[in-house]
Design a protein around this motif. Structure first.
Motif, short mmCIF file in Angstrom:
data_model
loop_
_atom_site.label_atom_id
_atom_site.label_comp_id
_atom_site.label_asym_id
_atom_site.label_seq_id
_atom_site.Cartn_x
_atom_site.Cartn_y
_atom_site.Cartn_z
N GLY A 1 0.83 -1.21 0.00
CA GLY A 1 0.00 0.00 0.00
C GLY A 1 0.85 1.25 0.00
N SER A 2 0.19 2.38 -0.23
CA SER A 2 0.90 3.65 -0.30
C SER A 2 -0.04 4.77 0.13
CB SER A 2 1.37 3.91 -1.74
OG SER A 2 0.28 3.93 -2.63
N GLY A 3 0.48 5.99 0.12
CA GLY A 3 -0.34 7.15 0.44
C GLY A 3 -0.62 7.34 1.92
N GLY A 4 0.12 6.64 2.76
CA GLY A 4 -0.08 6.81 4.20
C GLY A 4 -1.28 6.09 4.76
N LYS A 5 -1.90 5.22 3.95
CA LYS A 5 -3.10 4.52 4.41
C LYS A 5 -2.73 3.39 5.37
CE LYS A 5 -5.52 5.50 0.08
NZ LYS A 5 -6.10 4.91 -1.16
N GLY A 6 -3.55 3.20 6.40
CA GLY A 6 -3.37 2.08 7.31
C GLY A 6 -2.26 2.24 8.32
N ARG B 1 -5.65 -7.55 25.67
CA ARG B 1 -6.23 -6.32 25.11
C ARG B 1 -5.37 -5.79 23.96
NH1 ARG B 1 -8.82 -3.47 22.88
NH2 ARG B 1 -10.03 -1.65 23.53
N LEU B 2 -4.06 -5.91 24.09
CA LEU B 2 -3.16 -5.46 23.04
C LEU B 2 -3.35 -6.30 21.78
CD1 LEU B 2 -0.83 -3.51 22.39
CD2 LEU B 2 0.75 -5.28 23.16
N TYR B 3 -3.48 -7.61 21.95
CA TYR B 3 -3.67 -8.50 20.81
C TYR B 3 -5.00 -8.21 20.11
CZ TYR B 3 -4.37 -12.72 18.07
OH TYR B 3 -4.62 -13.59 17.05
N GLU B 4 -6.05 -7.97 20.90
CA GLU B 4 -7.37 -7.67 20.32
C GLU B 4 -7.31 -6.40 19.47
OE1 GLU B 4 -9.91 -7.44 23.68
OE2 GLU B 4 -10.26 -9.61 23.80
N GLU B 5 -6.66 -5.38 20.01
CA GLU B 5 -6.58 -4.11 19.28
C GLU B 5 -5.71 -4.26 18.04
OE1 GLU B 5 -7.86 -0.22 18.77
OE2 GLU B 5 -8.44 -1.70 20.29
N LEU B 6 -4.66 -5.04 18.15
CA LEU B 6 -3.77 -5.29 17.02
C LEU B 6 -4.52 -5.96 15.88
CD1 LEU B 6 -0.83 -5.24 15.96
CD2 LEU B 6 -0.52 -7.48 17.02
N LYS B 7 -5.29 -6.95 16.20
CA LYS B 7 -6.07 -7.68 15.19
C LYS B 7 -7.11 -6.78 14.56
CE LYS B 7 -8.64 -12.01 14.59
NZ LYS B 7 -9.17 -13.22 15.27
N ARG B 8 -7.75 -5.95 15.37
CA ARG B 8 -8.79 -5.05 14.85
C ARG B 8 -8.19 -4.01 13.92
NH1 ARG B 8 -11.46 -0.28 15.84
NH2 ARG B 8 -10.00 0.39 17.44
N ARG B 9 -7.03 -3.49 14.27
CA ARG B 9 -6.41 -2.42 13.48
C ARG B 9 -5.85 -2.92 12.15
NH1 ARG B 9 -6.56 3.07 15.55
NH2 ARG B 9 -7.19 2.84 17.73
N THR B 10 -5.26 -4.10 12.17
CA THR B 10 -4.58 -4.58 10.96
C THR B 10 -5.45 -5.47 10.09
OG1 THR B 10 -3.70 -6.56 12.07
CG2 THR B 10 -2.39 -4.53 12.22
N GLY B 11 -6.55 -5.97 10.64
CA GLY B 11 -7.41 -6.85 9.87
C GLY B 11 -6.74 -8.14 9.45
N GLY B 12 -5.69 -8.51 10.18
CA GLY B 12 -4.98 -9.74 9.86
C GLY B 12 -4.01 -9.62 8.70
#
Length: 363
Positions: free
Chosen positions: A153-158, A188-199
């Motif tokens: 990806g590019s453009g600062g997305k994600g 809690r850290l793992y849950e947030e990590l999974k939510r943010r990155t979508g795997g």
């Protein structure tokens, strides 16, 4: 009619309209007809494209049917979209049938690994790891702030910033600047990590404080391109600045452009920049098929360090066009046409040699 035709490949017709049109105008001055198409316009069985062709009289692209161009300038941007996912295998098939001006670099992680093979370039790379819960926790133990970037990806997305504070983590989204605070627990850290990155695969790096006197994030964008002789040259450079209080300077995220001349750079930093410009294209091509252009994002910190933040093979040209004079802007548009003409000449010369050899054999 020339058998060595020229085309630009895009995912959608409405991307980079001004850029593509200006290339078409420069092409017409060289008596070159520019074809425009998407991967989905090509029929593999017949090798025919139902795309667009630039019309000199109307100075616009008109619907046209033509054979797959022999030389192609690839401006397909592959992100997370379904359209990009569907296009990727088609583009791989097209690469087997045509000559591309340049072949796109792999993902950020692979590019980072290639750059590390050169000791001079390696010293300018931030510490980078593939994101896993274990690497996130270990890096947060060493650094108060870390940044997460998608491998593709590019453009600062994600992009996300994680800040460690007493008993909590603060997540900041680069696109929205929205912050989420949660307690420090592995679950809690793992849950947030999974939510943010979508795997999806991500990189993790220490966050570099690259801000100007107004506390605005900034970086230096340098664009390199091969000239008509196939030699790497600098097309232009400029400073990209984000809004105060944010942490990315990408134009897609609201950044602005100013000329490089307004940036205070030490003599040592200038020497390092010249080294990067002189080496990086050649080094990347030692591990990768032919490249045509490169966008290099450089960080300049307050301690005088120079950092290679990112290298991509399909750079946007807003920075160069904004900071260049009329001749510089024309050079941006002329480059793909000149490279096409160089390849066309090589192909025709090879064909002449083959025909001459065949004639001698027949005699």
């Amino acid at each position: 009619m020339s058998l060595v035709t020229f085309g630009i490949l895009q995912l959608e017709y409405d991307q980079e309209k001004e850029y593509v049109t200006q290339i078409a105008l420069e092409a017409s001055l060289k008596n070159v007809t520019l074809h425009l198409f998407t991967p989905f316009d090509w029929d593999e069985e017949s090798n025919v494209v139902n795309g667009m062709k630039f019309d000199k009289k109307s100075l616009s692209f008109m619907p046209s049917t033509f054979l797959l161009p022999k030389v192609i300038y690839d401006r397909c941007f592959y992100g997370r979209s379904e359209l990009a996912r569907k296009a990727a295998p088609l583009v791989r098939e097209i690469k087997d049938k045509s000559c591309f001006l340049g072949y796109g670099l792999p993902d950020k992680w692979k590019v980072n690994e290639i750059l590390k093979l050169d000791s001079s370039l390696c010293s300018l790379l931030p510490e980078t790891k593939l994101l896993r819960p274990s690497t996130l926790i270990s890096m947060l133990k060493e650094h108060r702030d870390v940044i997460l970037k998608p491998v593709a990806g590019s453009g600062g997305k994600g992009i996300h910033l994680i800040t460690r504070k007493k008993g909590m983590f603060v997540w900041t989204n680069a696109a929205t600047s929205k912050k989420v605070v949660h307690e420090v627990t592995p679950v809690r850290l793992y849950e947030e990590l999974k939510r943010r990155t979508g795997g999806l695969p991500y990189l993790i790096q220490p966050f570099l404080s690259l801000t100007d006197k107004n506390n605005s994030p900034f970086d230096l964008r340098i664009v390199l391109r091969k000239n008509a002789k196939g030699k790497w040259t600098e097309l232009g450079r400029g400073i990209r600045t984000g809004a105060p209080g944010t942490f990315v300077s990408n134009l897609a995220s609201g950044g602005s452009i100013t000329p490089y001349e307004g940036c205070i750079v030490t003599e040592k930093q200038k020497e390092v920049l010249e080294m990067v410009i002189s080496k990086i294209g050649f080094h990347l091509e030692e591990s990768h098929p032919r490249l045509f252009e490169l966008g290099i994002d450089i960080g300049l910190d307050k301690e005088g360090n120079v950092w290679i933040l990112e290298v991509n093979s399909k750079p946007g040209f807003q920075t160069v066009l904004f900071t260049s004079d009329q001749n510089g802007r024309r050079a941006v548009y002329q480059g793909p046409v000149e490279s096409y003409l160089r390849i066309k000449k090589q192909v025709l010369n090879q064909k002449k040699k083959r025909n001459k050899g065949a004639a001698v054999t027949n005699d």
